[in-house]
Design an enzyme around this catalytic site. Sequence first.
Site, short mmCIF file in Angstrom:
data_model
loop_
_atom_site.label_atom_id
_atom_site.label_comp_id
_atom_site.label_asym_id
_atom_site.label_seq_id
_atom_site.Cartn_x
_atom_site.Cartn_y
_atom_site.Cartn_z
N TYR A 164 -10.09 -0.97 1.53
CA TYR A 164 -9.87 -1.08 2.97
C TYR A 164 -9.61 0.28 3.61
CZ TYR A 164 -10.02 -5.93 4.46
OH TYR A 164 -10.46 -7.17 4.83
N ASP A 222 0.79 -1.22 0.00
CA ASP A 222 0.00 0.00 0.00
C ASP A 222 0.83 1.28 0.00
OD1 ASP A 222 -2.50 -1.22 -0.16
OD2 ASP A 222 -2.57 -1.57 2.00
#
Length: 753
Positions: free
Chosen positions: A461, A376
């Site tokens: 998320y 990420d």
Amino acid sequence: MSLKTVLILLGLALATIFALVCVLLTRERTPRSCQHLPLEQEDVEDGQSLVFADLTAEEMSQVVRYLQGNLGVPLVDASRAKPSDNCIASVDLQVPAKAEVLRFLDGGGARPPREALAVLHFGNQAEPNITEYVVGPLPRPAYHRDVTVQKYGGKVPYHRRPVTGREYADINALIQGELKEAPRFLAACCESDGTDLVILTTAPRGFKSGDRVTWFVLFHSVAGTGYYLSPVGLEVLVDHGDLLVSRWRLRKVFYNGRYFAGTGDLEREFVAGALEVVRLKQPQADAVLGSMKPRRPPGSPGPVQFEPQGPRYRVRDNRITFQGWSIAFGMNPNTGPRLFDIRYRGERIVYELSLQEALALYGSNCPGGMSTRYLDGSFGIGRFAYELVQGLDCPYTATYVDRHYLAETDTPKTNQNSLCIFEHDSALPLRRHFSDSQSLYYGGLRKTTLVIRTISTLINYDYIWDFLFHGTGAVEVRVHATGYISSSFFHGQGTDYGNRVGPHTLGTMHLHHIHYKVDLDVDGQLNSLETQDMEYEFVKDPWSTQNTIERPYLRRARLEKEDEAAFLLNAPMPHYLSFVSPNTNKWEHPRSYRIQIISFAGKHLPTNSSMERSISWGRYQLAVTRRKEEEPASTSVYNQNDPWTPSVTFADFINNETITNEDLVAWITVGFLHVPHAEDVPNTVTVGNSVGFFLRPYNYFSEDPSVDSPDSVYFSPEQDAGACGANPLACLSSAAACAPHLPPFHFGGFLNL
């Protein structure tokens, strides 16, 4: 004077007296207990923490203008740049070397020059590459130096660059064009012409260095809800490695367990009746899987936390002070929150505490899901930390702070109110005892904690990043995961890879592994590593020697080398592991801080995987290494798109150097395995989905420092427990009259997207 006039004047006098009495009573009862108290004296000279401060928007703009005028090459705004263009990809703070900073903070030395790190994508060159420049001094840049070779051992290949928003837009246009080759199939499978389908990227992008070939998963899109739970079964493989967008191609199509050469091939199979199609209805907004819209009208409001006499912490520039704590805070646009110069009672405990990476690795029987290993940091953990919702993401009365960043554009952007600071009452005693023998008394202390929080939304998320500072001198680091699960189209033996959570939706199993850097300086820079654990010894009882006792004893050990201090993920680890100082406390024990990890990590990628070295930090739940300026981070944003030849390999940091009386860094991995289930719809909840670690004083003090807290409570039968002066709890009834006037709710988080 008439009687009527006298009565009127008398009435006015009585009314005036009554009003004055009310005012006097109010002054006596409320303002004295509600007025804000002066905060404690700060223990760090004002302005020193600015050495760690994130760049201002103006400083970012100054760097952009300098580069545009001094590089001698044409630069295109990154928001419009094609792969064949040159552009400024990002600008961030260049954190000064630790030795320079400590000379300034502790030794009275000169303030280090303020500098920026600029990342440029050079696509319009004979050998396209990524180059990193240090630019300074700010706020008026006058020089730049290329640090790429120094950091990475050579130029960074161009194919390692993160995918930009412009590149995704061009990919989407290519896919939309290809979908036009299968109109009858799309009408049958999805009640769609393709324009209302959305794509979700996967990563990494291929199987070898130089590849830029990505699977994209298609979903039904419904406004106002997450599309991640509505896959249509169609996935496409796009080759977007060429500098010319016109040469990009769709290489493969997957549908419902079968692979096709292209959308035309898919259409022909459908028309010929050789393709099994699952006919999906267009989802409706009021019944779509995963809608977060309330199903009931609002009820009575829940509890609200407030500070009767105002916040007991202070935020000045990039520094927070609270009951002995002092913390400099910031945000890296790639790796997210970072803290520096963490002190307690004037003593530095941690020089740097920073998030490094967040890995999400998936399993599936569809190509997109089975090949996904999101790193990420390459997407932007800090960049995608958006505005926080007051009263839900953080307490309504928290302090909210803006963060600025410059990425994929020449213009700085601001995420307003994207970091919050608050004092939290956990509704739990920090410590307490009720004495019912010898003497009768009660003693205790409420557990209140300073919290620094930010939340990143990384596609589906949402990660809640918390840093907590306790009155005991302990630091707690915690991450909660929420948001939408990612899913695959349910077909075949899908339940080998997760659980079915909808008519055609497979919640795919995955792991979340999070990596942190902790540069502890416990009572000075030079520390060693000590472990303690229990063993049993079998001894004869010394008073009769007739019986055997299994006596537990403490086994202590000093770890001398880095290899000894590299603890594999999920392997047994000593229960007590501490950074120890050469100095001792009052009781002649080494002053120490203990690392206590709370994690439920899944299995690390096998080391024989071709991409494992790019995430080799995940091999270890804890690794302690000697601190080196040339090892500032455990990974790189370039590892995502070339994990087969990583730009930074953490495993190389561990080379068996001595770790006795050295400046040490703890690298900590926490995580959890997530097998999605029905209750993950609509969203994954934070309950049970949090991991982290503590840094706890261990013989660092001579007693628990919270004993000095003014919040301490003690009373005995001989005392009047209801006296406010002796018992802080007795003051709460009057403090309730100090409820603040809350400002109107406001949210502007949709304005800067």
